[in-house]
Scaffold this motif. Structure first.
Motif, PDB file in Angstrom:
ATOM      1  N   LYS A 163       0.911  -1.231   0.079  1.00  0.00           N
ATOM      2  CA  LYS A 163       0.001   0.077  -0.178  1.00  0.00           C
ATOM      3  C   LYS A 163       0.741   1.262  -0.057  1.00  0.00           C
ATOM      4  N   PHE A 164       0.552   2.019  -1.044  1.00  0.00           N
ATOM      5  CA  PHE A 164       1.305   3.420  -1.004  1.00  0.00           C
ATOM      6  C   PHE A 164       0.271   4.494  -0.896  1.00  0.00           C
ATOM      7  N   SER A 165       0.750   5.563   0.014  1.00  0.00           N
ATOM      8  CA  SER A 165      -0.248   6.465   0.509  1.00  0.00           C
ATOM      9  C   SER A 165       0.368   7.613   0.303  1.00  0.00           C
ATOM     10  N   PRO A 166       0.698   8.367  -0.937  1.00  0.00           N
ATOM     11  CA  PRO A 166       1.525   9.534  -1.018  1.00  0.00           C
ATOM     12  C   PRO A 166       0.798  10.910  -0.549  1.00  0.00           C
ATOM     13  N   GLN A 167      -0.512  10.767  -0.162  1.00  0.00           N
ATOM     14  CA  GLN A 167      -1.340  11.934   0.476  1.00  0.00           C
ATOM     15  C   GLN A 167      -2.184  11.092   1.256  1.00  0.00           C
ATOM     16  N   ASP A 168      -2.701  11.927   2.360  1.00  0.00           N
ATOM     17  CA  ASP A 168      -3.795  11.615   3.187  1.00  0.00           C
ATOM     18  C   ASP A 168      -5.098  10.858   2.579  1.00  0.00           C
ATOM     19  N   ASP A 169      -5.379  11.586   1.336  1.00  0.00           N
ATOM     20  CA  ASP A 169      -6.572  11.264   0.757  1.00  0.00           C
ATOM     21  C   ASP A 169      -6.432  10.358  -0.557  1.00  0.00           C
ATOM     22  N   LEU A 170      -5.058   9.881  -0.790  1.00  0.00           N
ATOM     23  CA  LEU A 170      -4.949   9.173  -1.828  1.00  0.00           C
ATOM     24  C   LEU A 170      -4.001   7.893  -1.417  1.00  0.00           C
ATOM     25  N   SER A 171      -4.465   6.703  -1.968  1.00  0.00           N
ATOM     26  CA  SER A 171      -3.622   5.485  -1.740  1.00  0.00           C
ATOM     27  C   SER A 171      -3.758   4.420  -2.849  1.00  0.00           C
ATOM     28  N   PHE A 172      -2.858   3.740  -3.037  1.00  0.00           N
ATOM     29  CA  PHE A 172      -2.794   2.534  -3.886  1.00  0.00           C
ATOM     30  C   PHE A 172      -2.462   1.290  -3.398  1.00  0.00           C
ATOM     31  N   THR A 173      -3.361   0.215  -3.677  1.00  0.00           N
ATOM     32  CA  THR A 173      -2.988  -1.014  -3.110  1.00  0.00           C
ATOM     33  C   THR A 173      -2.681  -1.987  -4.146  1.00  0.00           C
ATOM     34  N   LEU A 174      -1.692  -2.518  -4.223  1.00  0.00           N
ATOM     35  CA  LEU A 174      -1.255  -3.695  -4.918  1.00  0.00           C
ATOM     36  C   LEU A 174      -1.286  -4.942  -4.450  1.00  0.00           C
ATOM     37  N   THR A 175      -1.968  -5.876  -4.962  1.00  0.00           N
ATOM     38  CA  THR A 175      -2.132  -7.212  -4.366  1.00  0.00           C
ATOM     39  C   THR A 175      -1.926  -8.392  -5.276  1.00  0.00           C
ATOM     40  N   ALA A 176      -1.014  -9.142  -4.692  1.00  0.00           N
ATOM     41  CA  ALA A 176      -0.937 -10.418  -5.759  1.00  0.00           C
ATOM     42  C   ALA A 176      -0.925 -11.662  -4.642  1.00  0.00           C
ATOM     43  N   ASP A 177      -1.604 -12.781  -5.319  1.00  0.00           N
ATOM     44  CA  ASP A 177      -1.862 -14.092  -4.575  1.00  0.00           C
ATOM     45  C   ASP A 177      -1.669 -15.084  -5.467  1.00  0.00           C
ATOM     46  N   ALA A 178      -1.701 -16.288  -4.870  1.00  0.00           N
ATOM     47  CA  ALA A 178      -1.346 -17.565  -5.578  1.00  0.00           C
ATOM     48  C   ALA A 178      -1.473 -18.785  -4.953  1.00  0.00           C
ATOM     49  N   ASN A 179      -1.812 -19.724  -5.179  1.00  0.00           N
ATOM     50  CA  ASN A 179      -2.053 -21.093  -4.664  1.00  0.00           C
ATOM     51  C   ASN A 179      -1.697 -22.259  -5.569  1.00  0.00           C
ATOM     52  N   ASP A 180      -1.183 -23.408  -4.988  1.00  0.00           N
ATOM     53  CA  ASP A 180      -0.870 -24.487  -6.025  1.00  0.00           C
ATOM     54  C   ASP A 180      -1.223 -25.663  -5.068  1.00  0.00           C
ATOM     55  N   GLY A 181      -1.964 -26.657  -5.373  1.00  0.00           N
ATOM     56  CA  GLY A 181      -2.432 -27.926  -4.863  1.00  0.00           C
ATOM     57  C   GLY A 181      -2.578 -29.035  -5.487  1.00  0.00           C
TER      58      GLY A 181
END
Length: 730
Positions: free
Chosen positions: A246-264
């Protein structure tokens, strides 16, 4: 709105529910007498079910919510566990015998199938991203902030494929609180599970968290005719992980990058075959469509004597595998003090290998090794805010999916050719708005609209050449609600909700042998739900919610399977259905140390008769109930011992849309008991638990499918498990 017809059986079940609820209401009265002057002990969960943050009691929807701490306390680790404790929710697993599948049914609506041409009736979202496939996804719930189960059609805010309801999974977001946490579980049936969660702030504007784990469990039976099988029946192994930055350059602005993976990987789900030993059955006579079957006549004695063993002689169907991965970017931007925008962009892939040997014998007759995959891309842009007494949520949505299924590609029989090939591309677009207005300080009214346009292109080949088809649908969904806060703080609401699902092409169109025109999609599926409810805190020690609903469905397709020349044919039986019922949940702090939580649901489903056929809603128990009790013992020195007992009941139900009990389609009721005893030292950063899942070792069915020649009895992979769980923060 139609009235509830009271049959003797219905009257009896309602009487039992009334007694149970009356007892809990009496309990609330007692709580009121003993806790009027104390501070509230009830945790008021904030939810985002309406895509804006609200206290759960303010949402004019029947909703159950679990916080992350509650999930851990209750031993809930996947979506199937959630289905044991929510009223009128039943989560099963089937999907070509795969152990990773999760098929939720809410209020009589779900999906028995898994092939690419079918869509679920209950939508599942993770952090706002729709998961369109039940097989192969990452269902591990180890870094979860909250789970919300919305019952009833949610077509305005959640779009298509939510005519039964929606399950909203919200993961823990990166923040400034430094946390390192690890959990290890070791138990019977070869259970070994390890999980780690890390959350840290790197700078004032950058934070991340990471969750990773591994989980394995032994099987329940053996492949008695495949001595070199890699896995046992029901054995599972899976690795999974999720990273969020999560990158929040300002109090009213944020970017959240999420990556997930699974192997069964693992062994085929436990199941058995009930052969119809009647003179007209193909397995019994050894002749199908006027031709002898390769195995000749079969009997139930040819199937493995232990139903958890498997007598197949085909190694290709003994193993299952699954993998999935996803990448999403969420942007939150505050435009003004009262206006904000949000964007969610994601791409997900999933694939699996599974398949069944339907005859469940050493003979080569009905073998369907199977592979499948799906690629999904979605984008949603929201504009939300407040304008005086008006609040609103609005947005546009885009979703596309490309997927395929192949049956027979991994086998050496029948020349190694595919028995079934399905390819589908679907595109969905929508625009939506929901507006609320505070008429008074206590009364809020709201309404919403969503316009959907969907298109599907399909290619099907059942061994006689490829056939193509295309269709498109559009629908305007709506909802209206009113929510009033009474002087005692309780909230009463009434709502009318509509839902929509695009039409579906047949999953296994073997009727193409007789008529190429059978590759035709069903019409729009629509639902309208009428609901009234009451929810809130009775006093500082007791909170509850109750909802009464009536839902009407039109053009609802049931998947009906039969044996057909060339393969296992599945067609859509289109019905009209009415579901009505009642749901109750309550939490009562009997004392500071003793807490009870109960949930009861009743549903009566009526399906219109079609000619001589009287269908029933599959995998829908009339009564669902759960009761959880927690007691905390204060030990010397400030240490704490917490004992928890959870009980879950699911009534008898039908495993498929047929009520022909002579064909073995009925599934017995089942009762499950879980226990947990946790010790935490006063100043320590660790805890240790002794746990028991399915303490009484209840063995139960997940589904039953009658093909006319035989019945597939799909067994649960659940069994008693006793173990130790150790958690440490560092």
């Amino acid at each position: 709105m139609p009235t509830l017809q009271l049959t003797p059986a219905l009257s009896t079940k309602l009487s039992l529910l009334t007694v149970a609820m009356a007892g809990l209401f009496n309990a609330s009265a007692l709580a009121q007498q003993t806790a009027d002057n104390s501070e509230s002990k009830i945790e008021i969960i904030e939810v985002t079910a309406t895509k804006r943050t609200q206290a759960i009691y303010e949402v004019p929807v029947a909703i159950s919510a679990f916080s992350g701490d509650a999930l851990a306390e209750q031993g809930i680790t996947d979506l199937t566990d959630v289905g044991k404790f929510v009223p009128n929710l039943n989560v099963t697993g089937f999907s070509a015998g795969h152990t990773s599948s999760a098929n939720p049914f809410i209020r009589g609506i779900g999906l028995q199938d898994h092939l690419i041409t079918t869509d679920p009736g209950v939508s599942v979202y993770v952090d706002g991203v729709y998961l369109g496939r039940q097989v192969g996804q990452n269902w591990n719930l180890n870094n979860i902030a909250r789970i919300e189960v919305l019952r009833g059609p949610q077509g305005t805010l959640y779009g298509r494929n939510s005519i039964g309801g929606a399950i909203n999974i919200i993961t823990k977001q990166p923040d400034e609180v430094a946390l390192n946490k690890a959990t290890v579980s070791v138990g019977t049936r070869g259970r070994l599970k390890g999980d780690v969660f890390v959350n840290h702030e790197l700078t004032d504007t950058l934070a991340f968290n990471l969750n990773a784990g591994y989980n394995e469990r032994d099987g329940l039976g053996k492949f008695i005719n495949v001595p070199n099988a890699k896995y046992d029946v029901g054995e599972t192994q899976e690795a999974y992980g999720r990273l969020a930055i999560k990158f929040s350059p300002q109090d009213d602005l944020s970017f959240t990058l999420t990556a997930d993976a699974n192997d069964g990987n693992g062994g085929l789900r436990p199941y058995t075959t009930l052969i119809d030993e009647v003179p007209t059955g193909a397995y019994y006579t050894g002749e199908r469509f006027g031709q002898p079957t390769p195995a000749g006549p079969l009997r139930n004695s040819d199937v493995a004597a232990n139903i958890y063993d498997n007598a197949t002689g085909t190694k290709e169907v003994t193993e299952v595998s699954n993998s999935a991965s996803g990448l999403s970017l969420t942007m939150d931007l505050g435009l003004t003090d009262t206006l904000a925008t949000k964007a969610i962009i994601s791409h997900r892939t999933s694939d699996y290998k599974a398949g069944l040997d339907d005859d469940a014998t050493i003979f080569s007759l009905d073998h369907y090794p199977e592979v499948g995959n799906a690629d999904q891309t979605s984008a949603e842009l929201q504009l939300n805010g407040y304008l005086g007494e008006v609040d609103f949520v609005s947005g546009i949505y885009y979703f596309t999916e490309e997927g395929s299924n192949r049956q027979g590609a991994d086998s050496r029989f029948n020349g190694g050719a595919n028995l079934l090939e399905l390819d589908q591309r679907s595109v969905s677009r929508a625009i939506f708005v929901n507006v609320g207005y505070m008429l008074t300080d206590d009364l809020r009214i709201a309404g919403g609209l969503r316009f959907n346009r969907d298109k599907k292109d399909v290619i099907a080949d059942v061994g006689i050449g490829a056939f193509t088809a295309s269709d498109s649908w559009s629908q305007l969904s709506y909802d209206l609600s009113a929510n009033y806060t009474m002087q005692n703080g309780l909230n009463v609401y009434g709502s009318i909700q509509s839902g929509y699902q695009s039409g579906q092409f047949p999953a296994r169109p073997y009727c193409l042998f007789g008529d190429p025109n059978c590759l035709v999609a069903s019409e729009n599926i629509t639902a309208v739900n009428y609901e009234v409810g009451l929810k809130g805190q009775i006093n500082n020690n007791f909170a509850m919610s109750i909802a009464v609903f009536n839902t009407e469905y039109d053009d609802l397709p049931y998947q009906v399977s039969t044996t057909a020349e060339g393969g296992f044919s599945t067609t859509n039986l289109v019905v009209s259905q009415t579901s009505r019922g009642i749901e109750w949940e309550g939490t009562w702090f009997v004392t500071d140390a003793f807490k009870l939580h109960g949930a009861v649901g009743y549903i009566d489903v009526d399906v219109d008769q079609i000619g001589a056929v009287k269908p029933v809603a599959p995998l829908t128990p009339d009564v669902t109930a759960a009761l959880g009790a927690t007691y905390k013992f204060a030990l010397e020195g400030g240490a704490e011992l917490t004992a928890r007992l959870d009980y879950s009941f699911r009534d008898e139900m039908y495993g498929e849309p047929s009520s022909d009990s002579g064909r073995f389609t009925q599934i017995d009721s089942r009762e499950l008991i879980n226990m947990d005893l946790r010790y935490a030292p006063a100043q320590g950063d660790w805890s240790v638990s002794l746990y028991a899942q399915n303490l009484l070792d209840e063995r139960y069915d997940n589904a039953r499918l009658n093909t006319g020649d035989y019945v597939l009895r799909i067994l649960s992979n659940d069994a008693r498990e006793l173990g130790v769980r150790y958690t440490v923060q560092f």
